[in-house]
Design an enzyme around this catalytic site. Structure first.
Site, PDB file in Angstrom:
ATOM      1  N   GLY A  13      22.369 -33.931  28.761  1.00 31.28           N
ATOM      2  CA  GLY A  13      20.999 -34.197  28.764  1.00 31.28           C
ATOM      3  C   GLY A  13      20.753 -35.313  27.761  1.00 31.28           C
ATOM      4  N   GLY A  17      14.850 -37.326  24.557  1.00 31.59           N
ATOM      5  CA  GLY A  17      14.682 -36.861  23.445  1.00 31.59           C
ATOM      6  C   GLY A  17      15.948 -36.721  22.492  1.00 31.59           C
ATOM      7  N   GLY A  19      19.083 -36.377  22.754  1.00 29.91           N
ATOM      8  CA  GLY A  19      20.388 -36.570  23.499  1.00 29.91           C
ATOM      9  C   GLY A  19      20.427 -38.161  23.629  1.00 29.91           C
ATOM     10  N   SER A 136      19.586 -23.972  17.641  1.00 29.95           N
ATOM     11  CA  SER A 136      18.059 -24.173  17.051  1.00 29.95           C
ATOM     12  C   SER A 136      17.490 -23.195  15.931  1.00 29.95           C
ATOM     13  CB  SER A 136      17.095 -23.776  18.408  1.00 29.95           C
ATOM     14  OG  SER A 136      15.763 -23.765  17.924  1.00 29.95           O
ATOM     15  N   TYR A 149      14.967 -17.967  24.997  1.00 27.62           N
ATOM     16  CA  TYR A 149      15.561 -19.252  24.376  1.00 27.62           C
ATOM     17  C   TYR A 149      16.235 -18.938  22.939  1.00 27.62           C
ATOM     18  CZ  TYR A 149      15.279 -23.851  22.412  1.00 27.62           C
ATOM     19  OH  TYR A 149      15.533 -25.251  21.666  1.00 27.62           O
TER      20      TYR A 149
END
Ligand code: NAD
Length: 246
Positions: A13, A17, A19, A136, A149
């Site tokens: 990724g 963002g 990454g 997260s 998520y």
């Protein structure tokens, strides 16, 4: 000399963002960075921005794609020193709205994708390599619409505990980065037109009254990637503006 001079890194990724910001930092510290993602045009733009980088298009939830990524890394002939498993998606949906397809997509990419990303790298990981998984704050703090998520990120955190133990004797460190709210395209994907309003609302509840810039997460990932964190194993580093800390 940069902190990652001569090292080989992979960022999944890596075209947007956190990454992308991290791939730029890794390259600035002297690493050659392989980035992967599903959109070729985005990847090519990112390679131009990163500099010392190679794009290998692919989907982390598809085993054959991850094999192809590592085949390219193997061909370079220097093994792998830093692996940042960063790719993920979020489908915002409350329990009554969450469909099987949404649930499968979140777990396929965030959980199975992380598993493929690390397992398939095993033959390439050099002594002293650093693996960083992305969780997260949502793994530990609930919010409406974030159940799949959050659960996927709790699974990632659990992976890191066991893998740190399994790989430590090979001199490979596994750690977790847990960002709080960061201004990235993930918010646009989740909230569409309301992304900015949502970011503002979240920022108001944080001690610094702002969300993070992707580069602030990249700095912490670079610490975990570098020899400065040589005795840090299985840790979960929060970069969350205090969200889960107070
Ligand atoms: P982002 O959407 O910019 O980055 C996610 C990247 O993953 C994108 O480049 C996307 O193309 C890629 N990706 C998605 N599915 C993929 C797949 N199947 N195969 C390969 N690549 C795929 O968002 P971001 O905020 O930079 O997210 C990076 C990481 O940070 C994610 O793991 C996310 O869960 C985590 N995170 C973000 C925040 C935040 O507020 N932005 C907060 C906590 C954690």
């Amino acid at each position: 000399m940069g902190q990652l001079e001569g090292k080989t890194a992979v960022v999944t990724g890596g075209s947007t963002g956190i990454g992308l910001a991290t791939a730029k930092r890794f390259a600035a510290e002297g690493a050659h960075v392989f980035i992967t993602g599903r959109r070729e045009t985005e990847l090519e733009k990112a390679v131009a921005a990163i500099g010392n980088a190679t794009a290998v298009p692919g989907d982390v939830s598809v085993g054959a794609d991850v094999d192809r990524l590592y085949e390219r890394v193997r061909e370079r002939g220097q093994g792998l020193d830093v692996l940042f498993a960063n790719a993920a998606i979020n489908h915002l949906a409350t329990l009554d709205e969450l469909t099987e397809d949404m649930h499968d997509a979140v777990f396929d990419i965030n959980v199975k994708g992380t598993f493929f990303t690390v397992q398939k790298a095993l033959p390439l990981l050099n002594e002293g390599a650093s693996v960083i998984l992305t969780a997260s704050t949502a793994a530990e703090s609930g919010a409406a619409g974030m159940s799949a998520y959050g659960a996927s990120k709790a699974a990632v955190r659990a992976y890191a505990r066991a893998w740190a133990d399994e790989l430590g004797s090979r001199g490979v460190r596994v750690n977790v980065i847990s960002p709080g709210p960061v201004n990235t395209p993930m918010w646009d994907a989740a909230f569409g037109d309301r992304a900015e309003e949502m970011l503002k609302a979240v920022a108001a509840g944080l001690p610094p009254k702002r969300v993070a810039d992707p580069d602030e997460i990249a700095a912490a990932v670079t610490f975990l990637a570098s020899p400065d964190s040589s005795f840090v194993y299985g840790a979960n580093l929060y970069v969350d503006g205090g969200l889960n800390q107070i």
